[in-house]
Design an enzyme around this catalytic site. Structure first.
Site, PDB file in Angstrom:
ATOM      1  N   GLU A  87       6.558   2.267  18.985  1.00 46.89           N
ATOM      2  CA  GLU A  87       6.816   3.795  16.956  1.00 46.89           C
ATOM      3  C   GLU A  87       6.705   2.655  16.108  1.00 46.89           C
ATOM      4  OE1 GLU A  87       9.584   6.968  17.699  1.00 46.89           O
ATOM      5  OE2 GLU A  87      10.789   5.771  17.209  1.00 46.89           O
ATOM      6  N   HIS A 106       9.593  -0.546  12.635  1.00 41.22           N
ATOM      7  CA  HIS A 106      11.035  -0.195  12.655  1.00 41.22           C
ATOM      8  C   HIS A 106      11.994  -1.775  12.413  1.00 41.22           C
ATOM      9  CE1 HIS A 106      11.830   3.102  15.190  1.00 41.22           C
ATOM     10  NE2 HIS A 106      11.446   3.039  15.977  1.00 41.22           N
ATOM     11  N   ASP A 121      16.648  -2.407  12.361  1.00 42.58           N
ATOM     12  CA  ASP A 121      16.250  -1.741  12.803  1.00 42.58           C
ATOM     13  C   ASP A 121      16.048  -0.765  11.316  1.00 42.58           C
ATOM     14  OD1 ASP A 121      14.951   1.262  13.728  1.00 42.58           O
ATOM     15  OD2 ASP A 121      16.122   0.917  15.179  1.00 42.58           O
TER      16      ASP A 121
HETATM   17  C1  ACM Z   1      12.921   4.327  21.121  1.00 43.20           C
HETATM   18  O1  ACM Z   1      13.427   5.594  21.830  1.00 43.20           O
HETATM   19  N1  ACM Z   1      12.472   4.827  19.505  1.00 43.20           N
HETATM   20  C2  ACM Z   1      12.473   3.451  21.821  1.00 43.20           C
END
Ligand code: ACM
Ligand code: ZN
Length: 759
Positions: free
Chosen positions: A327, A264, A193
């Site tokens: 995201e 991410h 991440d």
């Molecule tokens: C997430 O909670 N961004 C998958």
């Protein structure tokens, strides 16, 4: 040590008996169970007999069971393959093929188990709970029963984020123990991440040398935007990973590794900036959130990702690889010449189709290597890759859409399955991400959405609890946020819907706490926490109501009570009926059982003022999603928020009129607003107070508040100087559409209001 444990086990038995359990205390509750007359005495003289264990598959489970007995009770059982009469025996017969299923038949002096491998492990998990919760001194008196057990769902998972905070391989193994002990079978390991890359990749050593470390971490809640400056990080070597994978196999848990892309990716880009759209440099992020620099779909990026996945596939034998996909802002792609040229040359409509192109490329690569891709529900946008499975986190819609397109889905909707949410009122619980997901809410989840037709239901593989670690710096915090919600989820996934019973579960879980005590697990006792409410009747009398889930569902015993105090120095009183409140109050309440306070203290504040209990009329009603709050109940909303404390409007103004009933002298008006721009919640752009004596002709008296702040709650104080008023109108203008570069850009802002006070 053992003596101490045995003492605590004796106590367990007393407590379990006093709970008047209608059900045998096993979690998750078996698919089928018949309780019979008689009892089996389990102690160190019990023998194990293995029948038909051709490949020694069951022998391995027996060794683990004996290790467990030795660890917690200080003895092991002897094993043989011959049955002797008149001895208390566990007779284990191997069935033909391995599955999660088992039969456990306890009768007379024999426990007969039919199972193989994973099924035997599951039988032992049930038996362990029976042994511990029925233990007195040196033996356990277990009721005779017949269990025929199997799982309702195939994917029974728990996720752990090791990026926002890092957990050692020993802690990860404990987490796998917890998954396995509830007969769950999938561990989703979130390995990369923005805040850290945690898996060694031999071909790209900088991923962990640089990407595994950050220069500080957030402290407190996100909204406080404060950081420490400590060098923080860690990673797993490939040897560590192999060790954990092998360990998980012994526990019948499959690991699904997650390598995030295209978003991410800041930790990866900090190490290898050339795979972004711009040149960088980039840093491993201290802050939690969503970042605009993401992987650029260039040939060299795909080569890099394929190299990474090649090493990942070699380490993890499971069929699924999770590639994130959530995201991913499209900001950089919109201005990147390579991305724009690719959109043209591939005939893609926009950047969403470019995301889909990205995921399809990776999916094809995984397919070639006989692996399946699973990703967060954003991978549906712009078209889903063939064979891809969806993890539905933004509600159930992603899972529904996937199933309708004949793709498999795992349900992890935030409202039920995000275990980083609060499990009690935020004022009573350690800082968490936000949201409110108490134990009973998890328990009542049904992974099969109502919207699915019969033939589509088979595409729902199951569900998973997600443990994001932003607010979990240590493993004991992971335990606290996961327990006991993991137990509730295990029953959602294992137990057939017709066998589920919330009252039964809430009773069993209290006995089960002693099992968790034996394991020294740091679990939450928030089911005991007290909730409060002020209700105002037609004569404007305010009453304080105190409750908790056990009282609400009428499953308390005569030893249970709610005790309260209306101010610091007031006497403690037992709550029996709603308490009349005639003045501002700051009190507390707690749950009390057998001389012991359980759960956390509930502190309540009631602000009596001239608007309290008065009716409020709105020109535009609040959003149906946030219409539970009461603006004149004398209670302020909290931050992080509990939605029931707030009223909210999206893209619309609040235009509220309060009828004070009589002409009333007013000096000040206070209005409370919430600001949480990451969640699209903005302060109003303008607030005006108007007064009237007839409710029709209003005069403006102030547009200039004095603003003060407590966490994210902003109090707007308007001085209006001894006006005699009957009607007060408050116009709060919602902020404009969310600007570019902010979370939710292009959407309507939200306006959240909790209280209007007049004095
Ligand atoms: C997430 O909670 N961004 C998958
Ligand atoms: Zn690009």
């Amino acid at each position: 040590m053992v003596i101490k444990l045995l003492k605590s086990i004796a106590l367990i038995t007393i407590i379990t008996c006093s709970l008047k359990a209608q059900q045998v205390n096993i979690i998750p509750y078996p698919a089928s169970i018949n309780i019979m007359h008689g009892q089996f005495t389990f102690d160190k003289n019990t023998k194990i007999v293995l029948v038909n264990d051709i490949h020694n598959t069951n022998q391995k489970e027996v060794v683990l069971f004996n290790d467990w007995l030795n660890n917690y009770f200080g003895y092991k059982l002897t094993t043989s393959n011959k049955i002797k009469q008149n001895e208390n025996t566990i007779q284990i017969t191997a069935i033909n093929s391995e599955s999660e299923k088992y039969e456990l038949n306890i009768q007379g002096n024999t426990i007969k188990i039919k199972a193989l491998g994973e099924g035997l492990k599951n039988a032992f998990e049930s038996l362990k709970q029976l042994i511990v919760l029925n233990n007195k001194q040196n033996s356990s008196t277990i009721p005779c029963l017949f269990i025929n057990d199997s799982a309702t769902f195939k994917w029974r998972g728990m996720h752990l984020d090791v990026c926002r905070h890092f957990f050692t391989k020993e802690e990860v193994k404990r987490y796998i123990d917890y998954i396995s002990m509830y007969k769950m079978n999938t561990f989703h390991w979130h390995l990369t991440d923005d805040q850290g890359w945690r898996i060694e990749i031999k071909k790209y050593p900088k991923l962990t040398e640089i990407g595994g470390w950050r220069k500080g971490s957030m402290v407190g809640h996100y909204s406080e935007h404060t950081f420490d400056t400590l060098h923080y990080g860690g990673f797993y070597t490939q040897d560590d990973i192999k060790e954990v994978v092998a360990y998980a196999q012994t526990k019948h848990v499959t690991i699904v590794p997650e390598i995030e892309m295209p978003g991410h990716a800041m930790a990866a880009l900090a190490a290898y900036p050339n795979y972004a759209c711009t040149e960088g440099p980039f840093e491993v992020q201290k802050q939690w959130g969503v970042f605009e620099d993401v992987f650029c779909p260039k040939p060299e990026t795909f080569r890099f990702l394929e190299d990474v996945l090649t090493e990942v596939m070699a380490l993890f034998p499971g069929e699924y690889i999770h590639i994130g996909g959530d995201e991913c802002p499209k900001t950089r792609w919109k201005t990147c010449s390579h991305c724009q040229a690719l959109i043209k040359s591939e005939g893609l409509k926009d950047e969403h189709e470019l995301q889909s192109y990205f995921i399809k490329h990776i999916s094809n690569f995984l397919s070639k290597h006989h692996k399946k891709l699973i990703g967060w529900d954003e991978i549906l946008e712009g078209g889903i890759a063939s064979n891809a499975a969806i993890m539905s986190w933004r509600g159930e819609e992603g899972g529904i859409a996937a199933a309708k397109e004949k793709h498999y889905a795992v349900m992890t909707p935030g409202a039920y399955c995000y275990f980083d949410h609060y499990q009690g009122h935020p004022t009573q619980e350690p800082v968490a991400f936000g949201g409110y997901t108490p134990l009973e809410k998890v328990y009542e989840y049904n992974p099969i959405p109502h919207a699915l037709k019969e033939e589509e239901k088979k595409y729902i593989l199951g569900a998973q609890g997600n443990v994001w670690a932003e607010y979990l710096p240590h493993f004991n915090h992971v335990e606290y946020t996961a327990f006991p919600r993991i137990a509730a989820l295990s029953e959602v996934l294992w137990t057939p819907a017709e066998q589920k019973n919330l009252n039964g579960f809430l009773q069993r879980i209290q006995g089960h706490f002693k099992f968790l005590d034996l394991y020294r697990i740091n679990y939450s006792k928030s089911i005991y926490n007290i909730n409060y409410e002020i209700r105002i009747d037609s004569t404007e009398k305010a009453s304080l109501y105190l409750n908790n889930i056990l009282f609400e569902r009428n499953i308390t015993s005569h030893n249970d009570s709610i005790v309260y105090q209306l101010s610091e120095n007031a006497a403690l009183q037992k709550y029996t009926n709603p308490v009349s409140i005639t003045q501002s109050t700051q009190g507390r309440a707690f749950f009390y059982r057998n001389g012991e306070a359980l759960g956390k203290d509930c502190n309540f504040k009631f602000f009596k003022n001239k608007a309290t209990s008065k009716k409020v009329n709105f020109v535009e009603p609040p959003s149906k999603y946030y219409n539970k709050g009461n603006l004149t109940d004398g209670l302020l909303g909290h931050s992080p928020r509990i939605n029931s404390e707030w009223l909210a409007w999206s893209g619309k103004n609040m235009d509220a009129v309060i009828d004070l009933i009589h002409d009333t002298e007013i000096n000040t008006i206070n209005v409370g607003f919430l600001k949480n721009e990451d969640d699209w919640i903005y302060l109003p752009s303008y607030v005006e107070i108007m007064i009237s004596s007839n409710g029709k002709d209003f005069t403006s008296v102030s547009t200039k508040p004095v603003i003060s702040q407590e966490l994210n709650r902003y109090n707007y104080l308007f001085k209006i100087d001894k006006q005699k008023v009957r009607f007060v109108k408050i116009i709060a203008q919602c902020a404009p559409v969310i600007p570019e570069g902010r979370n939710g850009a292009g959407n309507n802002a939200w306006l959240f209001v909790d209280e209007i006070q007049a004095d």
